[in-house]
Design a protein around this motif. Structure first.
Motif, PDB file in Angstrom:
ATOM      1  N   ALA A  86      49.142  74.789 -86.390  1.00  8.67           N
ATOM      2  CA  ALA A  86      49.720  75.938 -87.085  1.00  8.67           C
ATOM      3  C   ALA A  86      49.174  76.089 -88.499  1.00  8.67           C
ATOM      4  N   LYS A  87      48.975  74.957 -89.204  1.00  8.26           N
ATOM      5  CA  LYS A  87      48.582  75.050 -90.604  1.00  8.26           C
ATOM      6  C   LYS A  87      47.897  73.771 -91.057  1.00  8.26           C
ATOM      7  N   ILE A  88      46.823  73.937 -91.846  1.00  9.57           N
ATOM      8  CA  ILE A  88      46.209  72.816 -92.570  1.00  9.57           C
ATOM      9  C   ILE A  88      46.507  73.047 -94.048  1.00  9.57           C
ATOM     10  N   PHE A  89      47.147  72.079 -94.673  1.00 10.79           N
ATOM     11  CA  PHE A  89      47.633  72.260 -96.041  1.00 10.79           C
ATOM     12  C   PHE A  89      46.633  71.840 -97.115  1.00 10.79           C
ATOM     13  N   LYS A 103      39.081  70.911 -86.798  1.00 14.76           N
ATOM     14  CA  LYS A 103      39.644  71.996 -85.994  1.00 14.76           C
ATOM     15  C   LYS A 103      40.135  73.113 -86.916  1.00 14.76           C
ATOM     16  N   PRO A 104      39.904  74.369 -86.535  1.00 11.04           N
ATOM     17  CA  PRO A 104      40.453  75.479 -87.325  1.00 11.04           C
ATOM     18  C   PRO A 104      41.926  75.713 -86.984  1.00 11.04           C
ATOM     19  N   GLU A 105      42.625  76.365 -87.885  1.00 10.51           N
ATOM     20  CA  GLU A 105      44.017  76.717 -87.618  1.00 10.51           C
ATOM     21  C   GLU A 105      44.098  77.626 -86.392  1.00 10.51           C
ATOM     22  N   GLY A 106      45.114  77.410 -85.590  1.00 10.19           N
ATOM     23  CA  GLY A 106      45.283  78.181 -84.363  1.00 10.19           C
ATOM     24  C   GLY A 106      44.737  77.491 -83.135  1.00 10.19           C
ATOM     25  N   LEU A 158      41.407  66.032 -89.007  1.00 10.42           N
ATOM     26  CA  LEU A 158      40.686  65.870 -90.271  1.00 10.42           C
ATOM     27  C   LEU A 158      40.028  64.499 -90.330  1.00 10.42           C
ATOM     28  N   ILE A 159      38.986  64.415 -91.175  1.00  8.10           N
ATOM     29  CA  ILE A 159      38.395  63.116 -91.510  1.00  8.10           C
ATOM     30  C   ILE A 159      38.640  62.860 -92.989  1.00  8.10           C
ATOM     31  N   ILE A 160      39.165  61.668 -93.294  1.00  5.60           N
ATOM     32  CA  ILE A 160      39.438  61.273 -94.677  1.00  5.60           C
ATOM     33  C   ILE A 160      38.593  60.046 -95.005  1.00  5.60           C
ATOM     34  N   GLN A 161      37.934  60.095 -96.167  1.00  6.26           N
ATOM     35  CA  GLN A 161      37.121  58.969 -96.629  1.00  6.26           C
ATOM     36  C   GLN A 161      37.939  58.125 -97.593  1.00  6.26           C
TER      37      GLN A 161
END
Length: 287
Positions: free
Chosen positions: A114-117, A76-79, A89-92
């Motif tokens: 709001a934010k992806i860090f 997903k994009p911010e906003g 997010l997907i984490i491997q």
């Protein structure tokens, strides 16, 4: 004999002139003092403090992953608006000795992303914040109030707030007061809710908060600096009169006057430290 008589007559004439000559008038010099004054009026008296707070969402969460691994995809994009439990997010998982499998980072609340860090390819762990989600349907203000005002705080106390693109002040109300003073900041964390949401306000914005402890409206008032040791000075007929007014509410800028002054009085607001009853003054009236 004649020689003696003439000087005597002249001397007597001179003495008579001196005695009969009109005496010069002695004019007493009365110094005129310069002061600044204003007309006593009616208005608002507020006992208040002005502080800066932060606008936050009713719910605001910082999300961390459950596993150690690398970010392989942003879903997903911010906003974006997220439903509860929707993946972000997907984490491997790439730890040696563990099964390599994908793990999803999900939003625990419904709200806006709001934010992806983090970036794709970045290694993360459960100690690393990866995203923030805010439910901004209802906004509140977080405000650190100096400890000297802590004993005066009450739930339900109202404040004037300026935030967002709305140039008008809106009202907010304290609904939560922290249980302790932060030793690092010397403040008590309090939270306020808007009574009317201002236009253009977003989480993270600075809010200018005027916290009102007490107020009186449409009362006779005078500037605080006009009073010297309980006295004020009014001008009547170009002369000074000392007055001891009865004071009600002591506000941040003004004092409420219950008796001793009336609207329309000319009140000295500058230069009063050296005045005495009956002094003549030249006055400049503040507009």
């Amino acid at each position: 004999m004649r020689k003696i008589l003439i000087p005597t007559v002249i001397l007597l004439i001179l003495i008579a002139i001196i005695i009969l000559r009109p005496k010069e008038r002695v004019v007493e010099y009365v110094p005129i003092k310069f002061v600044e004054a204003r007309i006593v009026d009616q208005g608002l008296v507020q006992d208040r403090v002005e502080l800066l707070g932060t606008v936050v969402g009713e719910k605001q969460v910082t999300i961390t992953p459950d596993v150690i691994g690398r970010v392989v995809k942003k879903l997903k994009p911010e906003g974006s608006y997220l439903k509860r439990n929707e993946p972000i997010l997907i984490i491997q998982n790439d730890l040696v000795g563990f099964e390599y499998k994908k793990s999803y980072v999900r939003s625990p609340i419904a709200g806006r992303l709001a934010k992806i860090f983090v970036d794709v390819g970045q290694r993360v762990s459960p100690q690393v914040p990866v995203a923030m989600v805010i439910d901004s349907r209802d906004l509140k203000i977080e405000l650190g109030i100096p400890e000297r005002f802590a004993s005066r705080l009450k739930k339900g106390m109202e404040a004037e707030v300026l935030a967002g693109t709305d140039s008008r002040k809106v009202r907010a109300r304290i609904y939560e007061i922290g249980p302790y003073v932060d030793p690092q900041t010397g403040t008590v964390l309090s939270r306020l809710r808007f009574l009317r949401r201002p236009e253009g306000v977003l989480p993270g914005m600075v809010a200018r908060v005027r916290l009102i402890f007490d107020e009186r409206d449409v009362v006779i008032r005078i500037p605080k600096e006009s009073m010297v040791e309980g006295n004020v000075f009014v001008i009547r007929g170009g002369r000074i009169h000392r007055v001891i007014p009865e004071v009600g509410l002591s506000g941040s800028d003004y004092l409420e006057v219950k008796s001793g002054l009336r609207t329309g009085d000319t009140l000295v607001i500058f230069g009063q430290e050296f005045l005495e009853d009956g002094d003549s003054v030249k006055v400049e009236v503040e507009s």
